[in-house]
Design a protein around this motif. Sequence first.
Motif, PDB file in Angstrom:
ATOM      1  N   PRO A   1     -12.041   1.199   2.369  1.00  0.00           N
ATOM      2  CA  PRO A   1     -13.029   0.923   3.410  1.00  0.00           C
ATOM      3  C   PRO A   1     -13.687  -0.424   3.146  1.00  0.00           C
ATOM      4  CG  PRO A   1     -13.984   2.395   1.790  1.00  0.00           C
ATOM      5  CD  PRO A   1     -12.578   2.085   1.331  1.00  0.00           C
ATOM      6  N   SER A   2     -14.789  -0.720   3.835  1.00  0.00           N
ATOM      7  CA  SER A   2     -15.502  -1.975   3.603  1.00  0.00           C
ATOM      8  C   SER A   2     -15.768  -2.156   2.103  1.00  0.00           C
ATOM      9  CB  SER A   2     -16.826  -1.949   4.363  1.00  0.00           C
ATOM     10  OG  SER A   2     -17.555  -3.127   4.140  1.00  0.00           O
ATOM     11  N   PRO A   3     -15.505  -3.348   1.566  1.00  0.00           N
ATOM     12  CA  PRO A   3     -15.210  -4.641   2.205  1.00  0.00           C
ATOM     13  C   PRO A   3     -13.726  -4.973   2.284  1.00  0.00           C
ATOM     14  CG  PRO A   3     -15.669  -5.023  -0.097  1.00  0.00           C
ATOM     15  CD  PRO A   3     -15.731  -3.526   0.104  1.00  0.00           C
ATOM     16  N   ALA A   4     -12.893  -4.010   2.674  1.00  0.00           N
ATOM     17  CA  ALA A   4     -11.444  -4.252   2.661  1.00  0.00           C
ATOM     18  C   ALA A   4     -11.034  -5.362   3.618  1.00  0.00           C
ATOM     19  CB  ALA A   4     -10.701  -2.966   2.989  1.00  0.00           C
ATOM     20  N   ALA A   5     -11.710  -5.499   4.758  1.00  0.00           N
ATOM     21  CA  ALA A   5     -11.346  -6.590   5.672  1.00  0.00           C
ATOM     22  C   ALA A   5     -11.587  -7.938   4.997  1.00  0.00           C
ATOM     23  CB  ALA A   5     -12.137  -6.473   6.973  1.00  0.00           C
ATOM     24  N   THR A   6     -12.745  -8.090   4.371  1.00  0.00           N
ATOM     25  CA  THR A   6     -13.041  -9.315   3.628  1.00  0.00           C
ATOM     26  C   THR A   6     -11.992  -9.572   2.560  1.00  0.00           C
ATOM     27  OG1 THR A   6     -15.428  -9.041   3.935  1.00  0.00           O
ATOM     28  CG2 THR A   6     -14.730 -10.417   2.091  1.00  0.00           C
ATOM     29  N   ALA A   7     -11.645  -8.518   1.831  1.00  0.00           N
ATOM     30  CA  ALA A   7     -10.764  -8.630   0.668  1.00  0.00           C
ATOM     31  C   ALA A   7      -9.298  -8.442   1.014  1.00  0.00           C
ATOM     32  CB  ALA A   7     -11.181  -7.591  -0.378  1.00  0.00           C
ATOM     33  N   SER A   8      -8.956  -8.437   2.295  1.00  0.00           N
ATOM     34  CA  SER A   8      -7.607  -8.040   2.698  1.00  0.00           C
ATOM     35  C   SER A   8      -6.510  -8.941   2.137  1.00  0.00           C
ATOM     36  CB  SER A   8      -7.510  -7.988   4.225  1.00  0.00           C
ATOM     37  OG  SER A   8      -7.916  -9.211   4.811  1.00  0.00           O
ATOM     38  N   LEU A   9      -6.759 -10.233   2.011  1.00  0.00           N
ATOM     39  CA  LEU A   9      -5.706 -11.110   1.490  1.00  0.00           C
ATOM     40  C   LEU A   9      -5.416 -10.832   0.017  1.00  0.00           C
ATOM     41  CD1 LEU A   9      -6.706 -14.370   3.369  1.00  0.00           C
ATOM     42  CD2 LEU A   9      -4.705 -12.938   3.814  1.00  0.00           C
ATOM     43  N   PRO A  10      -6.428 -10.730  -0.870  1.00  0.00           N
ATOM     44  CA  PRO A  10      -6.120 -10.332  -2.254  1.00  0.00           C
ATOM     45  C   PRO A  10      -5.566  -8.915  -2.371  1.00  0.00           C
ATOM     46  CG  PRO A  10      -8.265 -11.410  -2.146  1.00  0.00           C
ATOM     47  CD  PRO A  10      -7.826 -11.179  -0.732  1.00  0.00           C
ATOM     48  N   ILE A  11      -6.077  -7.979  -1.559  1.00  0.00           N
ATOM     49  CA  ILE A  11      -5.525  -6.615  -1.597  1.00  0.00           C
ATOM     50  C   ILE A  11      -4.044  -6.664  -1.227  1.00  0.00           C
ATOM     51  CG2 ILE A  11      -5.553  -4.318  -0.558  1.00  0.00           C
ATOM     52  CD1 ILE A  11      -8.549  -4.650  -0.108  1.00  0.00           C
ATOM     53  N   GLY A  12      -3.728  -7.387  -0.160  1.00  0.00           N
ATOM     54  CA  GLY A  12      -2.336  -7.475   0.271  1.00  0.00           C
ATOM     55  C   GLY A  12      -1.428  -8.030  -0.817  1.00  0.00           C
ATOM     56  N   ARG A  13      -1.909  -9.032  -1.539  1.00  0.00           N
ATOM     57  CA  ARG A  13      -1.086  -9.588  -2.626  1.00  0.00           C
ATOM     58  C   ARG A  13      -0.892  -8.583  -3.750  1.00  0.00           C
ATOM     59  NH1 ARG A  13      -4.224 -14.161  -1.740  1.00  0.00           N
ATOM     60  NH2 ARG A  13      -5.442 -13.784  -3.624  1.00  0.00           N
ATOM     61  N   GLU A  14      -1.952  -7.820  -4.068  1.00  0.00           N
ATOM     62  CA  GLU A  14      -1.834  -6.828  -5.139  1.00  0.00           C
ATOM     63  C   GLU A  14      -0.855  -5.719  -4.752  1.00  0.00           C
ATOM     64  OE1 GLU A  14      -2.279  -4.616  -8.613  1.00  0.00           O
ATOM     65  OE2 GLU A  14      -2.690  -6.734  -8.155  1.00  0.00           O
ATOM     66  N   VAL A  15      -0.965  -5.235  -3.521  1.00  0.00           N
ATOM     67  CA  VAL A  15      -0.046  -4.185  -3.074  1.00  0.00           C
ATOM     68  C   VAL A  15       1.377  -4.736  -3.007  1.00  0.00           C
ATOM     69  CG1 VAL A  15       0.506  -2.601  -1.186  1.00  0.00           C
ATOM     70  CG2 VAL A  15      -1.885  -2.999  -1.809  1.00  0.00           C
ATOM     71  N   ALA A  16       1.527  -5.959  -2.514  1.00  0.00           N
ATOM     72  CA  ALA A  16       2.853  -6.578  -2.450  1.00  0.00           C
ATOM     73  C   ALA A  16       3.463  -6.740  -3.840  1.00  0.00           C
ATOM     74  CB  ALA A  16       2.757  -7.933  -1.749  1.00  0.00           C
ATOM     75  N   ARG A  17       2.634  -7.131  -4.808  1.00  0.00           N
ATOM     76  CA  ARG A  17       3.130  -7.278  -6.183  1.00  0.00           C
ATOM     77  C   ARG A  17       3.709  -5.966  -6.686  1.00  0.00           C
ATOM     78  NH1 ARG A  17       1.620  -5.964 -11.071  1.00  0.00           N
ATOM     79  NH2 ARG A  17      -0.360  -5.044 -10.390  1.00  0.00           N
ATOM     80  N   ARG A  18       2.993  -4.879  -6.433  1.00  0.00           N
ATOM     81  CA  ARG A  18       3.470  -3.572  -6.897  1.00  0.00           C
ATOM     82  C   ARG A  18       4.713  -3.139  -6.139  1.00  0.00           C
ATOM     83  NH1 ARG A  18      -1.765   0.046  -8.600  1.00  0.00           N
ATOM     84  NH2 ARG A  18      -3.216  -1.657  -9.048  1.00  0.00           N
ATOM     85  N   ALA A  19       4.762  -3.419  -4.845  1.00  0.00           N
ATOM     86  CA  ALA A  19       5.939  -3.053  -4.047  1.00  0.00           C
ATOM     87  C   ALA A  19       7.161  -3.837  -4.492  1.00  0.00           C
ATOM     88  CB  ALA A  19       5.657  -3.284  -2.569  1.00  0.00           C
ATOM     89  N   LEU A  20       6.989  -5.122  -4.778  1.00  0.00           N
ATOM     90  CA  LEU A  20       8.125  -5.931  -5.225  1.00  0.00           C
ATOM     91  C   LEU A  20       8.608  -5.498  -6.600  1.00  0.00           C
ATOM     92  CD1 LEU A  20       6.861  -9.419  -3.999  1.00  0.00           C
ATOM     93  CD2 LEU A  20       8.852  -8.169  -3.121  1.00  0.00           C
ATOM     94  N   ALA A  21       7.669  -5.057  -7.464  1.00  0.00           N
ATOM     95  CA  ALA A  21       8.083  -4.523  -8.760  1.00  0.00           C
ATOM     96  C   ALA A  21       8.922  -3.273  -8.586  1.00  0.00           C
ATOM     97  CB  ALA A  21       6.852  -4.231  -9.619  1.00  0.00           C
ATOM     98  N   ALA A  22       8.515  -2.411  -7.649  1.00  0.00           N
ATOM     99  CA  ALA A  22       9.294  -1.202  -7.372  1.00  0.00           C
ATOM    100  C   ALA A  22      10.648  -1.551  -6.767  1.00  0.00           C
ATOM    101  CB  ALA A  22       8.509  -0.293  -6.431  1.00  0.00           C
ATOM    102  N   LEU A  23      10.667  -2.619  -5.962  1.00  0.00           N
ATOM    103  CA  LEU A  23      11.905  -3.056  -5.322  1.00  0.00           C
ATOM    104  C   LEU A  23      12.913  -3.528  -6.362  1.00  0.00           C
ATOM    105  CD1 LEU A  23      12.834  -3.325  -2.358  1.00  0.00           C
ATOM    106  CD2 LEU A  23      12.044  -5.685  -2.436  1.00  0.00           C
ATOM    107  N   GLY A  24      12.406  -4.134  -7.433  1.00  0.00           N
ATOM    108  CA  GLY A  24      13.298  -4.662  -8.447  1.00  0.00           C
ATOM    109  C   GLY A  24      13.673  -3.674  -9.533  1.00  0.00           C
ATOM    110  N   SER A  25      13.049  -2.492  -9.500  1.00  0.00           N
ATOM    111  CA  SER A  25      13.307  -1.522 -10.570  1.00  0.00           C
ATOM    112  C   SER A  25      14.589  -0.731 -10.329  1.00  0.00           C
ATOM    113  CB  SER A  25      12.138  -0.565 -10.694  1.00  0.00           C
ATOM    114  OG  SER A  25      11.956   0.174  -9.503  1.00  0.00           O
TER     115      SER A  25
END
Length: 400
Positions: free
Chosen positions: A376-400
Amino acid sequence: MTSGHDCDVLVIGGGIVGLSTAYALTRAVPGTRVTVLEKEHGPARHQTGRNSGVIHSGVYYRPGSLKARFAVRGAAEMVEFCAEFGIAHAVTGKLIVATERDELPRLHALVQRGRENGIPVRELGPAQIGEYEPYVRGLAAIHVGTTGVADYVSVARHLAEASGADIRYGAEVVQIDRRAERGVAVRTAAGDIVRGRVLVNCAGLHCDRIARLAGDDPGMRIVPFRGEYFELARPELVRGLVYPVPDPAFPFLGVHLTRGIDKSVHVGPNAVPALALEGYDWSTVRPRELGATLAWPGSWRIARRHWRYGAGELRRSVSRDAFTSAVRRLLPAVTADDLVPAPAGVRAQAVLRDGTLVDDFMIREAPRTVHVLNAPSPAATASLPIGREVARRALAALGS
């Protein structure tokens, strides 16, 4: 079913966090095939598009937490993103105002917290408050210069376009099969089957249900709280953003005043239990969703622990005079006639079994899956760093 995949990463949820994740994935590894499934017929229809549009500074959040780190970083990045794409925004600064003596220690604690988080904070006396907000009254205040406002719906749309992802609207996920060989297959309400190598759950109000469909126990439930807003009929009474001193026992910031990018002033939100996950008014009741909330032990523990606070919120929900009194603590010139009802929002608040209101962002991993379970708030504010963190984890899973 064939063994092929429609995409590398399949994202469920077309709010600002899901779209930021898609954007981060394709920027981190160009050529990554990303599909986003959103049950609504457009982006940002719920939490993203139904808030006061504030770019939060990060002053409230525990130093070292994801919220603190991502909000501070995200606020600066959001301003840059809006400037790059020509999205309406403004850095206005805000006041956090103490109106009672027992709030002064909490205000001073916010000064310290802000400084620990690297945020410039200026302490103000009663006379100095008027320099920023002539109609606001208080015993003391702090000014936080990095706060602002933005059009988050436009941000979401630009993220969707810039990501290059395959965005499918009107695609409600009803079944998930993670037994599919080396991947995940989902079925939509329309009967379509979409296959991906990795699944990302950014479903907001429905994230716990999606986690269970994937076969995972999220250890929490989304308990929806409706945020009720008014618009100020005399917007000239407020120049920028004015907040009360929050109660640290709750993730809510209290009834505040926000001059938006359209120059209107939002007043709220009042926080009350919603009777459906998308219960934007008292008349929207979905028995199955309400029953699931009531069956979760954490819901009853919240009620027992915080019933006095909840009673006050409910009273302000049903009484315009009570809501006006709350606003008048900050803005004495306001009358009940100044408050015009505005659209409500619903906060997707994660609650643990013991009744703990999850304070920080919650991101959990499972085989070939990343779940965003509290944003929830402040997720809109933090959406770009959140997106990078989630993407990092997804790409790690993609490479496993």
